[in-house]
Design a protein around this motif. Structure first.
Motif, PDB file in Angstrom:
ATOM      1  N   THR A   1       0.666  -0.944  -0.066  1.00 55.16           N
ATOM      2  CA  THR A   1       0.186   0.330  -0.031  1.00 55.16           C
ATOM      3  C   THR A   1       0.860   1.061   0.220  1.00 55.16           C
ATOM      4  N   ILE A   2       0.162   2.424  -0.566  1.00 54.58           N
ATOM      5  CA  ILE A   2       1.073   3.428  -1.003  1.00 54.58           C
ATOM      6  C   ILE A   2      -0.001   4.632   0.658  1.00 54.58           C
ATOM      7  N   ILE A   3       0.978   4.973   0.823  1.00 56.42           N
ATOM      8  CA  ILE A   3       0.609   5.816   2.766  1.00 56.42           C
ATOM      9  C   ILE A   3       1.089   7.274   2.553  1.00 56.42           C
ATOM     10  N   ALA A   4       0.382   8.362   2.347  1.00 57.77           N
ATOM     11  CA  ALA A   4       0.572   9.247   2.118  1.00 57.77           C
ATOM     12  C   ALA A   4       1.512   9.860   2.779  1.00 57.77           C
ATOM     13  N   SER A   5       2.293  10.376   2.616  1.00 57.88           N
ATOM     14  CA  SER A   5       3.672  11.777   3.642  1.00 57.88           C
ATOM     15  C   SER A   5       3.547  12.925   3.099  1.00 57.88           C
ATOM     16  N   LYS A   6       3.406  13.522   4.749  1.00 55.78           N
ATOM     17  CA  LYS A   6       3.491  15.027   3.873  1.00 55.78           C
ATOM     18  C   LYS A   6       5.578  14.920   4.524  1.00 55.78           C
ATOM     19  N   ASP A   7       6.061  14.235   4.881  1.00 58.24           N
ATOM     20  CA  ASP A   7       7.556  14.304   4.925  1.00 58.24           C
ATOM     21  C   ASP A   7       7.559  12.727   5.326  1.00 58.24           C
ATOM     22  N   ARG A   8       8.290  11.799   3.601  1.00 63.46           N
ATOM     23  CA  ARG A   8       8.233  10.330   3.745  1.00 63.46           C
ATOM     24  C   ARG A   8       8.852   9.673   3.980  1.00 63.46           C
ATOM     25  N   ALA A   9      10.435  10.265   4.798  1.00 63.56           N
ATOM     26  CA  ALA A   9      11.005   9.716   5.287  1.00 63.56           C
ATOM     27  C   ALA A   9      10.695  10.096   6.832  1.00 63.56           C
ATOM     28  N   ALA A  10      10.218  10.909   7.192  1.00 64.36           N
ATOM     29  CA  ALA A  10      10.242  11.082   8.489  1.00 64.36           C
ATOM     30  C   ALA A  10       9.086   9.799   9.400  1.00 64.36           C
ATOM     31  N   SER A  11       8.120   9.732   8.152  1.00 70.29           N
ATOM     32  CA  SER A  11       6.612   8.573   8.054  1.00 70.29           C
ATOM     33  C   SER A  11       7.491   7.557   8.140  1.00 70.29           C
ATOM     34  N   ALA A  12       8.517   6.701   7.135  1.00 68.00           N
ATOM     35  CA  ALA A  12       9.243   5.410   6.979  1.00 68.00           C
ATOM     36  C   ALA A  12       9.775   5.440   9.428  1.00 68.00           C
ATOM     37  N   ARG A  13      10.465   6.890   9.412  1.00 61.36           N
ATOM     38  CA  ARG A  13      11.034   5.944  10.497  1.00 61.36           C
ATOM     39  C   ARG A  13      10.031   5.194  11.769  1.00 61.36           C
ATOM     40  N   PHE A  14       9.196   6.662  11.710  1.00 62.21           N
ATOM     41  CA  PHE A  14       7.854   6.337  12.788  1.00 62.21           C
ATOM     42  C   PHE A  14       7.081   4.729  12.508  1.00 62.21           C
ATOM     43  N   TYR A  15       7.039   4.869  11.291  1.00 64.46           N
ATOM     44  CA  TYR A  15       6.622   3.437  11.530  1.00 64.46           C
ATOM     45  C   TYR A  15       7.597   2.265  11.546  1.00 64.46           C
ATOM     46  N   GLN A  16       8.676   2.958  11.119  1.00 61.50           N
ATOM     47  CA  GLN A  16       9.635   1.601  11.089  1.00 61.50           C
ATOM     48  C   GLN A  16      10.084   1.166  12.763  1.00 61.50           C
ATOM     49  N   ASP A  17       9.883   2.777  13.415  1.00 63.25           N
ATOM     50  CA  ASP A  17      10.487   2.276  15.419  1.00 63.25           C
ATOM     51  C   ASP A  17       9.538   1.537  15.846  1.00 63.25           C
ATOM     52  N   LEU A  18       7.961   2.096  15.247  1.00 55.64           N
ATOM     53  CA  LEU A  18       6.664   1.981  16.293  1.00 55.64           C
ATOM     54  C   LEU A  18       6.654   0.335  15.302  1.00 55.64           C
ATOM     55  N   LEU A  19       6.676  -0.395  14.548  1.00 55.55           N
ATOM     56  CA  LEU A  19       5.919  -1.492  14.191  1.00 55.55           C
ATOM     57  C   LEU A  19       7.334  -2.657  13.338  1.00 55.55           C
ATOM     58  N   GLU A  20       9.337  -1.753  13.719  1.00 57.98           N
ATOM     59  CA  GLU A  20      10.096  -2.286  14.145  1.00 57.98           C
ATOM     60  C   GLU A  20       9.982  -3.676  12.761  1.00 57.98           C
ATOM     61  N   ALA A  21       9.408  -2.253  11.402  1.00 56.05           N
ATOM     62  CA  ALA A  21       9.463  -2.705  10.174  1.00 56.05           C
ATOM     63  C   ALA A  21      10.726  -2.685   9.944  1.00 56.05           C
ATOM     64  N   GLU A  22      11.442  -3.476   8.619  1.00 57.50           N
ATOM     65  CA  GLU A  22      13.019  -3.746   8.176  1.00 57.50           C
ATOM     66  C   GLU A  22      12.908  -2.597   7.035  1.00 57.50           C
ATOM     67  N   GLN A  23      14.227  -1.719   6.819  1.00 62.61           N
ATOM     68  CA  GLN A  23      14.170  -1.190   5.639  1.00 62.61           C
ATOM     69  C   GLN A  23      13.904  -2.340   4.304  1.00 62.61           C
ATOM     70  N   ALA A  24      13.219  -1.452   3.131  1.00 61.99           N
ATOM     71  CA  ALA A  24      13.700  -2.036   1.679  1.00 61.99           C
ATOM     72  C   ALA A  24      13.678  -1.693   1.029  1.00 61.99           C
ATOM     73  N   PRO A  25      14.072  -1.779  -0.488  1.00 64.95           N
ATOM     74  CA  PRO A  25      15.056  -0.980  -2.234  1.00 64.95           C
ATOM     75  C   PRO A  25      13.664   0.163  -1.929  1.00 64.95           C
ATOM     76  N   SER A  26      14.322   1.633  -1.975  1.00 62.13           N
ATOM     77  CA  SER A  26      13.563   2.073  -2.000  1.00 62.13           C
ATOM     78  C   SER A  26      13.952   2.816  -3.787  1.00 62.13           C
ATOM     79  N   TRP A  27      12.733   3.303  -4.569  1.00 62.85           N
ATOM     80  CA  TRP A  27      12.517   3.372  -6.202  1.00 62.85           C
ATOM     81  C   TRP A  27      11.798   5.212  -5.570  1.00 62.85           C
ATOM     82  N   GLY A  28      12.080   5.460  -7.200  1.00 59.42           N
ATOM     83  CA  GLY A  28      11.532   6.844  -7.972  1.00 59.42           C
ATOM     84  C   GLY A  28      10.695   7.819  -6.485  1.00 59.42           C
ATOM     85  N   PRO A  29       9.543   8.273  -6.112  1.00 60.81           N
ATOM     86  CA  PRO A  29       9.074   8.868  -5.330  1.00 60.81           C
ATOM     87  C   PRO A  29       9.044   7.770  -4.020  1.00 60.81           C
TER      88      PRO A  29
END
Length: 124
Positions: free
Chosen positions: A8-36
């Motif tokens: 799913t695509i989660i709309a973000s005001k700051d995609r890096a800040a949102s990803a960090r929040f979810y990564q910390d909260l859910l202990e999710a793994e970074q995945a290769p990022s591309w494009g937007p």
């Protein structure tokens, strides 16, 4: 093959800040990022893609089923960081968790204002 949820695509005001929040909260793994997209992967293979759309962001709701140990760590993180959270989606019970459906649950807003729900037991 039966249908399975993939990403799913989660709309973000700051995609890096949102990803960090979810990564910390859910202990999710970074995945290769591309494009937007800034991407995270959950343990079941679901990809969370964060992007900054050129439109006003509408609040969405995302619920995550977690085990009791991850719930304890995530709830502790919210408290330690002073992040507002509630026992209910109406945000009437601040700083609490609920014990509905035979488990525990908590609601929090992500950096873009989306409502996140962490639950330890599925509704059905």
């Amino acid at each position: 093959m039966p249908a399975a949820f993939n990403h799913t695509i989660i709309a973000s005001k700051d995609r890096a800040a949102s990803a960090r929040f979810y990564q910390d909260l859910l202990e999710a793994e970074q995945a290769p990022s591309w494009g937007p997209f800034t991407n995270l992967q959950l343990t079941d293979g679901v990809l969370l893609q964060f992007a900054e759309p050129p439109v006003e962001i509408q609040r969405q709701h995302y619920a995550f089923l977690v085990d009791d140990e991850l719930f304890d760590r995530a709830h502790a993180m919210l408290r330690e960081r002073g992040i507002d959270h509630w026992a209910d989606p109406q945000m009437q019970r601040p700083g609490e968790t609920n014990t509905e459906h035979g488990g525990r649950g908590v609601y929090v807003l992500d950096p873009a204002g989306h409502g996140l729900e962490l639950i330890t037991r599925p509704y059905l």
